[in-house]
Motif scaffolding. Structure first.
Motif, PDB file in Angstrom:
ATOM      1  N   VAL A  21       0.834  -1.197   0.000  1.00 20.84           N
ATOM      2  CA  VAL A  21       0.000   0.000   0.000  1.00 20.84           C
ATOM      3  C   VAL A  21       0.868   1.246   0.000  1.00 20.84           C
ATOM      4  CG1 VAL A  21      -1.608   1.359   1.410  1.00 20.84           C
ATOM      5  CG2 VAL A  21      -1.997  -1.088   1.074  1.00 20.84           C
ATOM      6  N   ARG A  22       1.993   1.216   0.710  1.00 21.26           N
ATOM      7  CA  ARG A  22       2.848   2.407   0.750  1.00 21.26           C
ATOM      8  C   ARG A  22       3.508   2.684  -0.600  1.00 21.26           C
ATOM      9  NH1 ARG A  22       7.980  -0.189   2.819  1.00 21.26           N
ATOM     10  NH2 ARG A  22       7.245  -2.148   3.701  1.00 21.26           N
ATOM     11  N   GLU A  23       3.677   1.647  -1.439  1.00 19.68           N
ATOM     12  CA  GLU A  23       4.176   1.901  -2.787  1.00 19.68           C
ATOM     13  C   GLU A  23       3.131   2.655  -3.605  1.00 19.68           C
ATOM     14  OE1 GLU A  23       5.892  -0.414  -6.767  1.00 19.68           O
ATOM     15  OE2 GLU A  23       5.293  -1.585  -4.996  1.00 19.68           O
ATOM     16  N   VAL A  24       1.869   2.214  -3.476  1.00 13.72           N
ATOM     17  CA  VAL A  24       0.786   2.882  -4.186  1.00 13.72           C
ATOM     18  C   VAL A  24       0.618   4.315  -3.684  1.00 13.72           C
ATOM     19  CG1 VAL A  24      -1.686   2.844  -4.683  1.00 13.72           C
ATOM     20  CG2 VAL A  24      -0.401   0.691  -4.606  1.00 13.72           C
ATOM     21  N   LEU A  25       0.608   4.478  -2.346  1.00 12.40           N
ATOM     22  CA  LEU A  25       0.443   5.808  -1.770  1.00 12.40           C
ATOM     23  C   LEU A  25       1.603   6.731  -2.142  1.00 12.40           C
ATOM     24  CD1 LEU A  25      -0.906   5.024   1.822  1.00 12.40           C
ATOM     25  CD2 LEU A  25      -2.166   5.990  -0.119  1.00 12.40           C
ATOM     26  N   GLY A  26       2.812   6.190  -2.118  1.00 13.49           N
ATOM     27  CA  GLY A  26       3.971   7.001  -2.478  1.00 13.49           C
ATOM     28  C   GLY A  26       3.868   7.541  -3.889  1.00 13.49           C
ATOM     29  N   ALA A  34       3.273  16.221  -8.952  1.00 19.07           N
ATOM     30  CA  ALA A  34       3.430  16.575 -10.364  1.00 19.07           C
ATOM     31  C   ALA A  34       2.316  17.503 -10.826  1.00 19.07           C
ATOM     32  CB  ALA A  34       3.465  15.311 -11.217  1.00 19.07           C
ATOM     33  N   LEU A  35       1.093  17.228 -10.370  1.00 22.06           N
ATOM     34  CA  LEU A  35      -0.034  18.098 -10.704  1.00 22.06           C
ATOM     35  C   LEU A  35       0.184  19.503 -10.142  1.00 22.06           C
ATOM     36  CD1 LEU A  35      -3.013  15.645 -10.073  1.00 22.06           C
ATOM     37  CD2 LEU A  35      -2.427  16.687 -12.269  1.00 22.06           C
ATOM     38  N   TRP A  43       2.863  24.067  -2.781  1.00 19.77           N
ATOM     39  CA  TRP A  43       2.572  22.858  -2.010  1.00 19.77           C
ATOM     40  C   TRP A  43       3.001  21.580  -2.736  1.00 19.77           C
ATOM     41  CZ3 TRP A  43      -0.435  19.749  -4.905  1.00 19.77           C
ATOM     42  CH2 TRP A  43      -1.402  20.303  -5.745  1.00 19.77           C
ATOM     43  N   ALA A  44       3.365  21.693  -4.006  1.00 18.41           N
ATOM     44  CA  ALA A  44       3.838  20.505  -4.733  1.00 18.41           C
ATOM     45  C   ALA A  44       5.085  19.909  -4.082  1.00 18.41           C
ATOM     46  CB  ALA A  44       4.128  20.865  -6.193  1.00 18.41           C
ATOM     47  N   TRP A  45       5.939  20.753  -3.520  1.00 23.31           N
ATOM     48  CA  TRP A  45       7.203  20.272  -2.958  1.00 23.31           C
ATOM     49  C   TRP A  45       7.013  19.435  -1.687  1.00 23.31           C
ATOM     50  CZ3 TRP A  45      11.160  20.478  -6.117  1.00 23.31           C
ATOM     51  CH2 TRP A  45      11.209  21.460  -7.109  1.00 23.31           C
ATOM     52  N   PRO A  46       6.295  19.908  -0.648  1.00 26.13           N
ATOM     53  CA  PRO A  46       6.137  19.061   0.545  1.00 26.13           C
ATOM     54  C   PRO A  46       5.334  17.787   0.276  1.00 26.13           C
ATOM     55  CG  PRO A  46       4.777  21.042   0.716  1.00 26.13           C
ATOM     56  CD  PRO A  46       5.709  21.254  -0.436  1.00 26.13           C
ATOM     57  N   ILE A  47       4.355  17.857  -0.632  1.00 21.73           N
ATOM     58  CA  ILE A  47       3.614  16.647  -0.987  1.00 21.73           C
ATOM     59  C   ILE A  47       4.548  15.622  -1.610  1.00 21.73           C
ATOM     60  CG2 ILE A  47       1.854  15.707  -2.537  1.00 21.73           C
ATOM     61  CD1 ILE A  47       0.659  17.080  -0.156  1.00 21.73           C
ATOM     62  N   GLY A  48       5.423  16.098  -2.482  1.00 23.04           N
ATOM     63  CA  GLY A  48       6.385  15.196  -3.108  1.00 23.04           C
ATOM     64  C   GLY A  48       7.339  14.580  -2.107  1.00 23.04           C
ATOM     65  N   ILE A  83      14.332  14.417  -1.859  1.00 25.46           N
ATOM     66  CA  ILE A  83      14.045  15.153  -0.632  1.00 25.46           C
ATOM     67  C   ILE A  83      14.998  16.334  -0.483  1.00 25.46           C
ATOM     68  CG2 ILE A  83      14.086  15.011   1.887  1.00 25.46           C
ATOM     69  CD1 ILE A  83      13.160  12.063   1.565  1.00 25.46           C
ATOM     70  N   THR A  84      16.284  16.087  -0.741  1.00 25.60           N
ATOM     71  CA  THR A  84      17.290  17.144  -0.608  1.00 25.60           C
ATOM     72  C   THR A  84      17.026  18.290  -1.580  1.00 25.60           C
ATOM     73  OG1 THR A  84      18.936  15.496   0.063  1.00 25.60           O
ATOM     74  CG2 THR A  84      19.755  17.641  -0.663  1.00 25.60           C
ATOM     75  N   VAL A  85      16.847  17.941  -2.865  1.00 24.73           N
ATOM     76  CA  VAL A  85      16.632  18.985  -3.877  1.00 24.73           C
ATOM     77  C   VAL A  85      15.275  19.650  -3.689  1.00 24.73           C
ATOM     78  CG1 VAL A  85      16.539  19.475  -6.354  1.00 24.73           C
ATOM     79  CG2 VAL A  85      18.138  17.762  -5.487  1.00 24.73           C
ATOM     80  N   SER A  86      14.278  18.868  -3.234  1.00 22.28           N
ATOM     81  CA  SER A  86      12.941  19.431  -3.049  1.00 22.28           C
ATOM     82  C   SER A  86      12.910  20.465  -1.934  1.00 22.28           C
ATOM     83  CB  SER A  86      11.935  18.312  -2.750  1.00 22.28           C
ATOM     84  OG  SER A  86      11.755  17.482  -3.885  1.00 22.28           O
ATOM     85  N   VAL A  87      13.705  20.263  -0.896  1.00 27.29           N
ATOM     86  CA  VAL A  87      13.778  21.271   0.169  1.00 27.29           C
ATOM     87  C   VAL A  87      14.284  22.587  -0.419  1.00 27.29           C
ATOM     88  CG1 VAL A  87      14.978  21.930   2.290  1.00 27.29           C
ATOM     89  CG2 VAL A  87      14.035  19.625   2.047  1.00 27.29           C
TER      90      VAL A  87
END
Length: 239
Positions: A21-26, A34-35, A43-48, A83-87
């Motif tokens: 399930v965590r693969e699907v949720l991820g 992406a949307l 908010w795209a960044w923290p969701i990602g 995670i690093t680049v998204s921050v």
């Protein structure tokens, strides 16, 4: 804690295969990110990032006791890189929101074409990064063909960096990543992620044309605001 334990262990039967399930949720978090990125929302960044954390535990299957014991080191490392680049991207877009004129239609960034030198740099990093990482990932026991894992990691790094910079071309880098990622992940048994890559490939093409159109529209508006008596062909201004 019980909810978290369930989330970590829950599985979905997919024919004779098992999906976590965590693969699907991820992947769903990744899709939402992406949307948000296509709409240029902060908010795209923290969701990602939330999706990256989930997928890291999936691709380190042997370490976390997943049904699929194959470790995809490039894919797992890719989540850490994300995670690093998204921050950084999150910070950059938030800063952009504070600059006057960059919040058209609630967007955090105005798309632009990368310069010739930036495009050359991206291509060079893609090629050299794949060559350099392939033997490293192989020595660590990553899944074959290892060059594919290295290509996905390097391409994902450059695409995420390009998104943070607001380059229209970053969507095309994602297409190149998805083309390689689908057969690699399917062969390794990560079926949910592989199918999501098929969808991502189509979605990123749409995102490319959306950002292209947005860039042309906003560039025309900017020029007409500054020089109301001048007609400008925005396509001719690509570098």
């Amino acid at each position: 804690m019980n909810v978290l334990r369930w989330l970590f262990d829950a599985q979905i039967q997919f024919g004779d295969q098992i999906l976590l399930v965590r693969e699907v949720l991820g992947n769903l978090f990744g899709l939402a990110s992406a949307l948000g990125g296509m709409r240029r929302k902060v908010w795209a960044w923290p969701i990602g990032i939330a999706g990256n954390l989930l997928l890291f535990t999936v691709f380190m299957g042997a370490f976390f006791g997943s049904p699929n014991p194959i470790n995809m080191l490039g894919q797992a490392g890719r989540q850490i890189m994300f995670i690093t680049v998204s921050v950084w991207g999150w910070y950059r877009w938030r800063q952009s929101c504070r600059v006057q004129g960059t919040r058209a239609e609630g967007a955090a960034v105005i798309p632009r074409w990368a310069s010739r030198m930036e495009r050359f740099s991206v291509i060079s990093v893609l090629i050299l990064g794949t060559i350099a990482l392939t033997p490293i990932f192989r020595s660590l026991g990553s899944y074959e063909p290892v060059w594919s894992d290295a290509w996905i990691f390097t391409g994902s790094l450059m695409a995420t960096y390009g998104m943070a910079r607001g380059w229209v071309e970053f969507w095309l880098i994602w297409v190149a990543v998805d083309i390689v990622g689908v057969p690699l992940l399917w062969g390794a048994g990560y079926y949910a992620t592989s199918l999501m890559y098929v969808f991502y490939g189509c979605f990123t093409l749409v995102g490319f044309f959306v950002w292209w159109s947005t860039r042309n529209r906003e560039e025309k508006t900017r020029v007409q605001t500054q020089f109301p008596d001048i007609t400008v062909d925005v396509e001719s201004s690509k570098s």
